[in-house]
Structure formats: C-alpha cells, structure tokens
Design a protein around this motif. Sequence first.
Motif, PDB file in Angstrom:
ATOM      1  N   UNK A  68       0.819  -1.210   0.000  1.00 50.29           N
ATOM      2  CA  UNK A  68       0.000   0.000   0.000  1.00 50.29           C
ATOM      3  C   UNK A  68       0.855   1.262   0.000  1.00 50.29           C
ATOM      4  N   UNK A  69       0.435   2.256  -0.780  1.00 49.08           N
ATOM      5  CA  UNK A  69       1.105   3.560  -0.776  1.00 49.08           C
ATOM      6  C   UNK A  69       0.605   4.359   0.428  1.00 49.08           C
ATOM      7  N   UNK A  70       1.520   4.711   1.313  1.00 56.53           N
ATOM      8  CA  UNK A  70       1.165   5.415   2.543  1.00 56.53           C
ATOM      9  C   UNK A  70       2.061   6.619   2.744  1.00 56.53           C
ATOM     10  N   UNK A  71       1.513   7.675   3.304  1.00 59.03           N
ATOM     11  CA  UNK A  71       2.340   8.785   3.763  1.00 59.03           C
ATOM     12  C   UNK A  71       2.972   8.381   5.087  1.00 59.03           C
ATOM     13  N   UNK A  72       4.005   9.083   5.537  1.00 55.64           N
ATOM     14  CA  UNK A  72       4.574   8.746   6.845  1.00 55.64           C
ATOM     15  C   UNK A  72       3.551   8.805   7.972  1.00 55.64           C
ATOM     16  N   UNK A 106      10.375  11.717  10.235  1.00 53.33           N
ATOM     17  CA  UNK A 106      10.720  12.035  11.618  1.00 53.33           C
ATOM     18  C   UNK A 106       9.586  12.799  12.288  1.00 53.33           C
ATOM     19  N   UNK A 107       8.998  13.749  11.581  1.00 50.92           N
ATOM     20  CA  UNK A 107       7.874  14.518  12.129  1.00 50.92           C
ATOM     21  C   UNK A 107       6.686  13.629  12.455  1.00 50.92           C
ATOM     22  N   UNK A 108       6.515  12.568  11.644  1.00 47.05           N
ATOM     23  CA  UNK A 108       5.372  11.668  11.838  1.00 47.05           C
ATOM     24  C   UNK A 108       5.588  10.683  12.975  1.00 47.05           C
ATOM     25  N   UNK A 109       6.779  10.682  13.560  1.00 50.97           N
ATOM     26  CA  UNK A 109       7.045   9.791  14.684  1.00 50.97           C
ATOM     27  C   UNK A 109       7.804   8.537  14.318  1.00 50.97           C
ATOM     28  N   UNK A 130      16.044  14.749  14.639  1.00 44.27           N
ATOM     29  CA  UNK A 130      15.946  13.487  15.364  1.00 44.27           C
ATOM     30  C   UNK A 130      16.191  13.692  16.854  1.00 44.27           C
ATOM     31  N   UNK A 131      17.192  14.492  17.180  1.00 46.29           N
ATOM     32  CA  UNK A 131      17.493  14.746  18.588  1.00 46.29           C
ATOM     33  C   UNK A 131      16.348  15.488  19.265  1.00 46.29           C
ATOM     34  N   UNK A 132      15.794  16.462  18.568  1.00 47.03           N
ATOM     35  CA  UNK A 132      14.718  17.273  19.149  1.00 47.03           C
ATOM     36  C   UNK A 132      13.450  16.441  19.365  1.00 47.03           C
ATOM     37  N   UNK A 133      13.181  15.524  18.449  1.00 48.26           N
ATOM     38  CA  UNK A 133      11.954  14.742  18.526  1.00 48.26           C
ATOM     39  C   UNK A 133      12.131  13.395  19.225  1.00 48.26           C
TER      40      UNK A 133
END
Length: 353
Positions: A68-72, A106-109, A130-133
């Motif tokens: 399946x094509x998925x966004x993050x 990274x924003x998506x978790x 990455x460090x911030x999240x």
Amino acid sequence: MYDRLDHRRKQLSSRAPGLDLPSPYLLFLGDAVDAGYAKTAFGLRDWAPEKCIGELALPAATVTTGLPRLSPAEAAAAGARSMVIGIANSGGVIAPQWMPALLDALDAGLDLVSGMHNRLNDDARLGEKAERLGRRLIDVRTPPAEIPVATGEKRSGKRLLTVGTDCALGKKYSALAIARGFVGRGVRSDFRATGQTGIMIAGGGIPMDAVVADFAAGAAEMLSPAADPGHWDVIEGQGSLFHPAYAGVSLALLHGSQPDVIVVCHDASRPTMLGHPDFPLPHVAEVIELNLRLGSRTNPAIRCGGVTFNTAALEPDEAEAMLAREAERLGLPVADPIRGGSRFERLLDSCLG
C-alpha cells in the motif's frame, strides 16, 4: 505467472553482532525508476513481509513493491515504527530530493533506517530534528571495529559462496534459498549477510563494501569462522569479478570466505552490467572458470555446485526450457531458486556433494 515467495520462511541467524531495528517498516522508494536499485525494498518485502506495512515513493518513481502507498503519517497511524530507505543506488548516496520525505518521516514519529554509504547521522538537518523529537537514526552500513587482516589459513566447517555475472541479480536470494534448503534437509546451516539488505533480513552480518579494502578478506574470515565439520555457512556474494567498479569486494569475499562450493547467479534478461551499458555481461562459463581459478588461491578444493538463473521475466514454460538448455550446455544443475522444484533440489544435491 511468476510464483510469489513463501513468506513463512524461517529467519536465518548470523554470528555477527545483531541489530535492533524498529519494525514494522514503511519502505521508502525515493525516485527509483529501475527495480535493480530498489533491491533493499524488494528484499525486505520478500523475506521479512511481516515487518513491512507499506511504501512511500516520490512522484518521479516508477518502481513499486506492490505494498500500500502510505504517507509517513498514515504509516505511523497503521503501526509503523520506522521508515527504511529501500534504495541501493550507485555509490549509496542519499539524494537531496529525498530530504523532505525523510524529515516528514521524523515529524510523523518514525525512526529512520538506512543502508546507504552516506550516513544519516552525518546530516545536520536530520540529526537536529531526530534529537529534538527523540527519534533514532540507524545506519546499517557500519562494519564492526578491529577487523583483522586476512590470514588465508584453512578453517574447519564448510562454506558456500554465491557469485554473479553482475550486481543485483539474485546472489542474496539464492543464498537465502540455499541456506533454507539445507536447513530443510536437516543440514546445520547459517546465512551470512554481507550487504545492507541481507543484514536487515538476517539481523546481523558485515557490510563488505563499507570495509577498508586491506581488511575486506579478513572481514570475510571473521564472518565465517571455524565451525563444526558438518556445518555450512552460506555466504551472500557481492558484485562480480567482471564488474568495472565492484570487482574488488567480490575478490575479497572469494579469498576470505574460502568457499568449498560456489554457485553462480545470472539474470538471462540482462545484456549489460547494471548502470554500465558499455560493459556486456560475461558468459556464465567464464564466470565459473575465473572464480574457480582465483578462489583456488585460498581453497584448492573449490568447485562449482551449480548455477541459479533469475527467470522472473519469463513464463513458466519459457523458464523451464531455458533452465533445461543451460543445464545441458554447462553440464551442471541449473535452477531458479524462487521457482524451486526438482531442478533446485538437484542443485542442493550437487552443493552438498
């Protein structure tokens, strides 16, 4: 129609240090237009399907795994824990146009997993985010420390190495299938991963093309150390002795692994080297002869157990006719390891001697 792999394959172990990869995965295809450069994505889809949730591709991409094509964000909502860069392009470069998608992941978790030569951790934008999240950047193409120089000394146990007429045409799949076939016959056997995709599948190994050249044969010795006399290490080959760019890693593996048996891998639909159209593929007989001649330097008893053909582009009747024709011409068992069947069983017989 080409048979799909049996997805209930037993994971094969490795003595090299294990990896802790957060799964399930979203497979990133970038802007790939050649399936040969998406071998990491296809390898994970075929050999670790339970860990793959979907794929993400840029608009320019024409390659698909069929997932399946998925966004993050959609993948994270479906349970994905990381996005794996599923590309193995020439030079192992993280392309600038991929960066927005990596940052979105990274924003998506999601954590990021890469087998590229370019390190995720070397990019300031990725590192800062990455460090911030609180996300992980995992670079798989990292060899172990303190690899010794090869000794060339004979080791106990038995070894099989897959070698090829080119890159990305079935050496990993053949090694996995052969190791699985050995285990199915009650033969003690382990798959030894030497590339980023194999390492992700097996959970350990040594990325041979990331090892300093002087230590590459030593890394092959380290990967397949002395073992019980009846134990087989089935070693994933890399590159080709005939390749204008990657012959060095092929020779190091050949000398360091000291194989008792080689299996030559070939894609009959490919006339030239992948990414090098001015270089025609060598004949299978040439590949057998050169590997045996050079391999005899560290194992004078080396022999060829047979040949595997990638026949994915052929209908079953066409594939069977080609395999029969090549087996008669070469005087060796010839099989497609993914199609399996009696031809593959004869190849296993020949390898075990």
